[in-house]
Design an enzyme around this catalytic site. Sequence first.
Site, mmCIF file in Angstrom:
data_model
loop_
_atom_site.group_PDB
_atom_site.id
_atom_site.type_symbol
_atom_site.label_atom_id
_atom_site.label_comp_id
_atom_site.label_asym_id
_atom_site.label_seq_id
_atom_site.Cartn_x
_atom_site.Cartn_y
_atom_site.Cartn_z
ATOM 1 N N GLU A 83 0.805 -1.074 0.005
ATOM 2 C CA GLU A 83 0.052 -0.065 0.029
ATOM 3 C C GLU A 83 0.835 1.312 0.002
ATOM 4 O OE1 GLU A 83 -4.367 -0.864 2.108
ATOM 5 O OE2 GLU A 83 -2.502 -0.322 3.501
ATOM 6 N N CYS A 84 0.405 2.193 -0.854
ATOM 7 C CA CYS A 84 1.270 3.336 -1.034
ATOM 8 C C CYS A 84 2.734 3.344 -0.780
ATOM 9 C CB CYS A 84 0.920 4.277 0.133
ATOM 10 S SG CYS A 84 1.092 6.091 -0.138
ATOM 11 N N GLY A 85 3.564 3.470 0.279
ATOM 12 C CA GLY A 85 4.936 3.322 0.111
ATOM 13 C C GLY A 85 5.342 1.866 -0.034
#
Length: 438
Positions: A325-327
């Site tokens: 997720e994201c990073g």
Amino acid sequence: MVKALLIAAPKSGSGKTTVTLGLLRALKRRGLAVRAAKSGPDYIDPAFHAAACGAESVNLDSWSMAPDLMAGLLAPAAGSDILIIESAMGLFDGADGPEGRTGASADIAAALGIPVVLVMDCSGQSQSAGAVLHGFASLRPGVRVAGTILNQVASPRHARGIRAAVAPLGIPVLGQLGRDDTLTLPERHLGLVQAGEHADLETRLEQLADAAEAHLDIDGLLAAAADITLPADTATALTPPGQRIALARDAAFSFTYAHLIGGWRAAGAEITFFSPLADEAPPEGCDACWLPGGYPELHAPALAAATGFKAGLARFARTRPVHGECGGYMVLGRTLTDAEGTIHPMADLLSHATSYARRRMTLGYRRAVMGEALSFAAAGQVLRGHEFHYATVCDPGSDAPVARLTDGWGEELGLAGGRRGPVSGTFFHVIAAEAAPA
């Protein structure tokens, strides 16, 4: 059952977090069993809450979560002496949705019957603060403003003018704070610098508690709280991705929602933490791997050099699901370009490339209709969450998308994320699965 209070404000930057942290620590000093929660998708503030009161804090979000899920997430607070919920943004700020499902903190106050204490930044105004308080107290039936705290008060004369304007409303002033830069916490591009990065956090919390004891009516705040009834069991917001989950956790991977981990454990899953920054691979005994968000752009050289982590992650991904997720999504790609323009090789398990040098703020709720089934979501299932990042995709790659997105106002955002075999990733953070229509 527990007594509860919502600390809110007319807008961001009014001093909610300062008041909340000082109050939490001051109540803990008194020997009370204190719990906290954060309205909205902010995953940084709950870590400060936990440090201040000594108990885990969860996120509550009326746009992403059904009312029964929100109430269920507060189940561990039952039996505590006091529950303090910190609002996000302004009390009534949210997105598009039916009544009670807008993401506004007012939804939580109305749904659970929690009184509101409004923290008002009084800088640049005097008697007009009375009009602001009147408006917030009368705007929405079912949302009761039980008191106010005046912040950024410049002088006794300034305070007298505000108090005179507020008095006819019958809403008690439960505290008054002056202008004091020593009570602020340092910020980064996505909000406060994380709790774990403050070597002097305990000192800061004690200073905030000292200020709360000196300038807030703590007995009045306790009296303003109301009893709310909570379910007996913790709720599960998202299907666990596996029975034994390897979860990355360190300074580069720190944005994990407490309610997801708690729900997975309640569903019988086991969580094993590992640190990519320490060059650790996902443990072989696990059957799924989750790379949460965080600040990989600040640790890109170390992650690029973590050959043990990357080789172990590739080995793990040959036979078991990995989701970022994201990073985490950024690290699963080919490369990550840092703020100085240096390109760092990442895990190369997905074909996209991301850049923090080409920054663009992306912020908002996301409704995701999933494509093919993933380890934690069925094909066609709807998940709700949010995005909050400055990094961009500089090369989209060629992987199949994970989901089709709309924002909190129903605007189509198109296909998002990437999937290759058992590896998947997206920029949006999942908060909860959307309940199927009755």
